[in-house]
Design a protein around this motif. Structure first.
Motif, PDB file in Angstrom:
ATOM      1  N   VAL A 233       0.682  -1.125  -0.052  1.00  8.19           N
ATOM      2  CA  VAL A 233       0.131   0.126   0.209  1.00  8.19           C
ATOM      3  C   VAL A 233       0.691   1.216   0.096  1.00  8.19           C
ATOM      4  O   VAL A 233       0.590   2.185  -0.783  1.00  8.19           O
ATOM      5  CB  VAL A 233      -0.859   0.069   1.260  1.00  8.19           C
ATOM      6  CG1 VAL A 233      -1.746   1.343   1.311  1.00  8.19           C
ATOM      7  CG2 VAL A 233      -1.933  -0.992   1.152  1.00  8.19           C
ATOM      8  N   HIS A 234       2.084   1.379   1.016  1.00  9.97           N
ATOM      9  CA  HIS A 234       2.756   2.604   1.078  1.00  9.97           C
ATOM     10  C   HIS A 234       3.207   2.751  -0.377  1.00  9.97           C
ATOM     11  O   HIS A 234       3.370   4.009  -0.838  1.00  9.97           O
ATOM     12  CB  HIS A 234       3.747   2.239   1.873  1.00  9.97           C
ATOM     13  CG  HIS A 234       4.785   3.562   2.185  1.00  9.97           C
ATOM     14  ND1 HIS A 234       4.244   4.467   2.809  1.00  9.97           N
ATOM     15  CD2 HIS A 234       5.719   3.810   1.945  1.00  9.97           C
ATOM     16  CE1 HIS A 234       5.315   5.397   2.807  1.00  9.97           C
ATOM     17  NE2 HIS A 234       6.191   4.950   2.238  1.00  9.97           N
ATOM     18  N   GLU A 235       4.077   1.903  -0.815  1.00  5.99           N
ATOM     19  CA  GLU A 235       4.658   2.020  -2.250  1.00  5.99           C
ATOM     20  C   GLU A 235       3.906   2.358  -3.318  1.00  5.99           C
ATOM     21  O   GLU A 235       4.298   3.428  -4.014  1.00  5.99           O
ATOM     22  CB  GLU A 235       5.409   0.646  -2.605  1.00  5.99           C
ATOM     23  CG  GLU A 235       6.686   0.659  -2.944  1.00  5.99           C
ATOM     24  CD  GLU A 235       7.402  -0.727  -2.942  1.00  5.99           C
ATOM     25  OE1 GLU A 235       8.159  -1.068  -2.432  1.00  5.99           O
ATOM     26  OE2 GLU A 235       6.742  -1.631  -3.666  1.00  5.99           O
ATOM     27  N   ARG A 236       2.920   1.971  -3.376  1.00  4.70           N
ATOM     28  CA  ARG A 236       1.677   1.983  -4.479  1.00  4.70           C
ATOM     29  C   ARG A 236       0.992   3.573  -4.260  1.00  4.70           C
ATOM     30  O   ARG A 236       0.735   4.230  -5.038  1.00  4.70           O
ATOM     31  CB  ARG A 236       0.620   0.963  -4.526  1.00  4.70           C
ATOM     32  CG  ARG A 236       0.959  -0.163  -4.863  1.00  4.70           C
ATOM     33  CD  ARG A 236       1.069  -0.421  -6.168  1.00  4.70           C
ATOM     34  NE  ARG A 236       1.741  -1.920  -6.357  1.00  4.70           N
ATOM     35  CZ  ARG A 236       1.031  -2.928  -6.311  1.00  4.70           C
ATOM     36  NH1 ARG A 236      -0.266  -3.062  -6.220  1.00  4.70           N
ATOM     37  NH2 ARG A 236       1.684  -4.116  -6.579  1.00  4.70           N
ATOM     38  N   LEU A 237       0.975   3.953  -3.014  1.00  2.00           N
ATOM     39  CA  LEU A 237       0.377   5.289  -2.748  1.00  2.00           C
ATOM     40  C   LEU A 237       1.461   6.355  -3.177  1.00  2.00           C
ATOM     41  O   LEU A 237       0.946   7.420  -3.790  1.00  2.00           O
ATOM     42  CB  LEU A 237      -0.021   5.589  -1.147  1.00  2.00           C
ATOM     43  CG  LEU A 237      -1.420   4.876  -0.540  1.00  2.00           C
ATOM     44  CD1 LEU A 237      -1.469   5.122   1.068  1.00  2.00           C
ATOM     45  CD2 LEU A 237      -2.423   5.536  -1.179  1.00  2.00           C
ATOM     46  N   VAL A 238       2.604   6.186  -2.718  1.00  3.68           N
ATOM     47  CA  VAL A 238       3.771   7.313  -3.105  1.00  3.68           C
ATOM     48  C   VAL A 238       3.616   7.381  -4.757  1.00  3.68           C
ATOM     49  O   VAL A 238       3.413   8.512  -5.345  1.00  3.68           O
ATOM     50  CB  VAL A 238       5.015   6.908  -2.545  1.00  3.68           C
ATOM     51  CG1 VAL A 238       5.939   7.757  -3.155  1.00  3.68           C
ATOM     52  CG2 VAL A 238       4.930   6.894  -1.118  1.00  3.68           C
ATOM     53  N   ALA A 239       3.790   6.270  -5.455  1.00  2.00           N
ATOM     54  CA  ALA A 239       3.777   6.260  -6.592  1.00  2.00           C
ATOM     55  C   ALA A 239       2.480   6.819  -7.351  1.00  2.00           C
ATOM     56  O   ALA A 239       2.386   7.643  -8.263  1.00  2.00           O
ATOM     57  CB  ALA A 239       3.715   4.702  -7.308  1.00  2.00           C
ATOM     58  N   ARG A 240       1.341   6.350  -6.530  1.00  2.00           N
ATOM     59  CA  ARG A 240       0.059   6.896  -7.504  1.00  2.00           C
ATOM     60  C   ARG A 240      -0.028   8.333  -7.198  1.00  2.00           C
ATOM     61  O   ARG A 240      -0.535   9.249  -7.977  1.00  2.00           O
ATOM     62  CB  ARG A 240      -1.391   6.267  -6.704  1.00  2.00           C
ATOM     63  CG  ARG A 240      -2.290   6.578  -7.101  1.00  2.00           C
ATOM     64  CD  ARG A 240      -2.604   6.115  -8.507  1.00  2.00           C
ATOM     65  NE  ARG A 240      -4.034   6.514  -9.197  1.00  2.00           N
ATOM     66  CZ  ARG A 240      -4.213   6.645 -10.509  1.00  2.00           C
ATOM     67  NH1 ARG A 240      -3.740   5.844 -11.206  1.00  2.00           N
ATOM     68  NH2 ARG A 240      -5.379   6.758 -10.766  1.00  2.00           N
TER      69      ARG A 240
END
Lengths: 391, 203
Positions: free
Chosen positions: A157-164
């Motif tokens: 979730v964290h990684e994807r949130l930053v990328a998103r």
């Protein structure tokens, strides 16, 4: 999927304090509960949760495309007419979304497919504790040998949130996003602070703004406390409340862009469950659902769940089993009407009712959170229990 | 692996404090050299521009002020941005602003040279409540100034020179902005009062 009693770390509250996790207890009772963990096989995660989540999310988007083209759908969801243009325009512009959470009833391999209970598309919380504190719990458990070596977690979730967030900033062509919520609600403020953090890591400016301090100028911009136009605004404040507020009528004509975008209002409404079922009847991950005033609801027989179109935290949900009220939670919602949904009782583990929350970031399944409640209806008293994937 | 490879947090532990201090990212913007004066006399005494240029600039700023100063719906909205004592009833400035509240013109801004071809702009005290740690005594310009279109002009108060982004130096507005606040949040407060929970807007 198993529930495994797990000794609490004696110092987890200090860990929480260091990580900025300030709402780990609620009215003196733990909200974060690491006295147990849920263990999944990789197949359970990938085949039973991740893939169905991807499919359900795609179905949701297909429903939005239908809803913006059909006023009867918007009306059935009790979305006020003054909001329709904002919703349609945001969809036609392809305003990007950030995240959402699908709540599933799932009991593990061999118990049947996960069933979609509801979609938290607009203002889902439990985000920080999932993305950060659950992840830190796993890392710490592995480092101290408290968890089996090689244990993993479905939690990008964290990684994807930053990328998103970086992608959203690029798509909207903005140097930053203002983040708004009530400043005095610790859980909301904590969730928003976490998203600000992710936005900073994505290279965006990310100032906080109390929701009541949002202004509006004569050019139609929503403005910050200093009167500066806000190009992009994240709001942890639901669209149905925005529509009812005095500024709600000004959203459609404003150049300010929102996260979640107005089209998410179509999904953050339990009436959509009836529409999904009508679009894909018999879908293995859907429960039959009908509007309360639809005679077809008789197909559910005398066991069903009644949910208000607009509600959160399980409020005003009623469970009827074999014609008798089995559970009910009081609350302030329900004036807009109800849907009835087939009953998929939450699985019980050691007497607790477990709810699987499946996160979507952008358009991808990104992780998992588990909530445990004492009763069959998951409310804000349900505890957050971490999970692992078996090595 | 199904989980994030790494995870780090910048500000979450200090949420609420650090968050306020963040400025907008504006790295790519070109700056303009401008002059900021509280009074016509200060401009003339500074001798950077001619007395005639100062007189013309001050008059242009006054004229622009009446026509373009932001209009607030309430005194509280105005003071929240411009500081206590920083606002007057609109009718005192121009009959066209009857019923609104306007910030007082605290200074004016002009280019250092004619060649810059910058418009003269009236400036207002930038003293938002949340940037005043001890806001009891208002009316100051600790935050510098802002233009009618909301651009910040950071000005310590000593000399007359300031650097401002070109968009702020040129971003004049001829139509006043009417600013209203408090239009979001009421429904949520009402619902939260009827129920109870950890959060208000979450789910």
């Amino acid at each position: 999927m198993r529930r495994i009693a797990t000794p609490e770390r004696p110092d987890w509250r200090e860990h929480a304090a260091r990580a900025g996790f300030q709402f780990h207890s609620f009215d003196g009772a733990p909200y974060w509960d690491e006295s147990a963990r849920y263990a999944f096989s990789l197949a359970e995660i990938e085949q039973d949760i991740e893939e169905p989540s991807r499919e359900l999310h795609a179905l949701c988007l297909a429903f939005v495309a239908r809803a913006v083209a059909d006023e009867r759908i918007l009306a059935s969801l009790r979305i006020p007419e003054h909001a329709w243009d904002a919703i349609r325009a945001s969809w036609r512009r392809r305003d990007p979304s950030l995240y959402g959470r699908l709540d599933l009833s799932y009991g593990g391999a061999g118990t049947g497919p996960a069933k979609l209970l509801e979609v938290n598309a607009d203002t889902p919380t439990a985000l920080y504790e999932c993305a950060v504190f659950q992840w830190l719990w796993l890392e710490d458990g592995l480092a101290r040998g408290r968890l089996p070596a090689g244990s993993d977690q479905f939690n990008a979730v964290h990684e994807r949130l930053v990328a998103r967030l970086a992608a959203v900033g690029g798509a909207l062509r903005v140097p930053g996003i203002a983040f708004a919520s009530f400043a005095d609600a610790p859980e909301d403020r904590g969730t928003v602070a976490y998203l600000q953090d992710c936005a900073l890591q994505a290279g965006l400016a990310a100032p906080f703004l109390p929701v009541e301090a949002i202004g509006r100028n004569s050019d139609g911009w929503f403005v910050d406390e200093a009167g500066r136009p806000i190009e992009a605004l994240f709001k942890l404040y639901p669209w149905e409340w925005m529509w009812s507020d005095p500024f709600g009528r000004a959203v459609g004509a404003s150049p300010t862009r929102f996260l979640e975008p107005p089209w998410k209002a179509v999904l953050s409404n339990k009436g959509m469950l009836a529409h999904l079922w009508a679009m894909a009847p018999g879908h293995p991950n859907l429960l039959p659902a009908f509007f309360e005033e639809d005679p077809a609801k008789a197909a559910l027989g005398d066991s069903f769940v009644r949910k208000p179109l607009y509600a959160r935290e399980g409020a005003n949900v009623l469970i009827v089993r074999d014609g008798a009220v089995a559970a009910r939670v009081e609350g302030p919602y329900g004036t807009e009407g109800f849907v009835r949904q087939g009953l998929a009782a939450l699985p019980r583990f050691d007497g607790r009712h477990a709810l699987v929350g499946s996160w979507i970031v952008g358009d991808e399944p990104a992780g998992l959170c588990l909530r445990e409640g004492d009763g069959p209806i998951t409310t804000d008293r349900a505890r957050f229990v971490p999970h692992v994937i078996d090595p | 692996m199904k989980r994030s490879a790494t995870l780090s947090l910048v500000l979450v532990a200090g949420a609420g404090a650090g968050a306020f201090a963040l400025a907008r990212l504006d790295a790519s913007q070109r700056d303009e050299d401008v002059l900021v004066y509280r009074t016509l006399d200060a401009c003339i005494a500074d001798r950077v521009r001619s007395a005639q240029a100062c007189t013309d600039a001050e008059a242009a700023a006054r004229a622009a002020y009446a026509a373009s100063a932001p209009r607030y719906e309430t005194l509280a909205d105005c003071e929240r941005h411009h500081g206590r004592g920083g606002c007057v009833p609109g009718a005192m400035v121009t009959p066209a602003a009857q019923g609104r509240t306007l910030p007082v013109m605290a200074a004016f801004m002009m280019g250092r040279t004619d060649e810059q071809d910058l418009p003269v702009q009236p400036l207002y005290a930038h003293a938002p409540e949340e940037e005043q740690p001890h806001a009891a005594h208002g009316g100051g310009t600790a935050g510098g100034f802002c233009t009618g279109s909301g651009g910040r002009v950071v000005y310590a108060g000593g000399g007359s020179r300031a650097h401002v982004p070109a968009t702020v130096a040129r971003g004049t507005t001829s139509t006043p902005r009417i600013i209203a606040r408090g239009g979001f949040g009421g429904t949520g407060r009402a619902v939260a009062a009827a129920g109870s929970g950890h959060g208000s807007g979450g789910g």
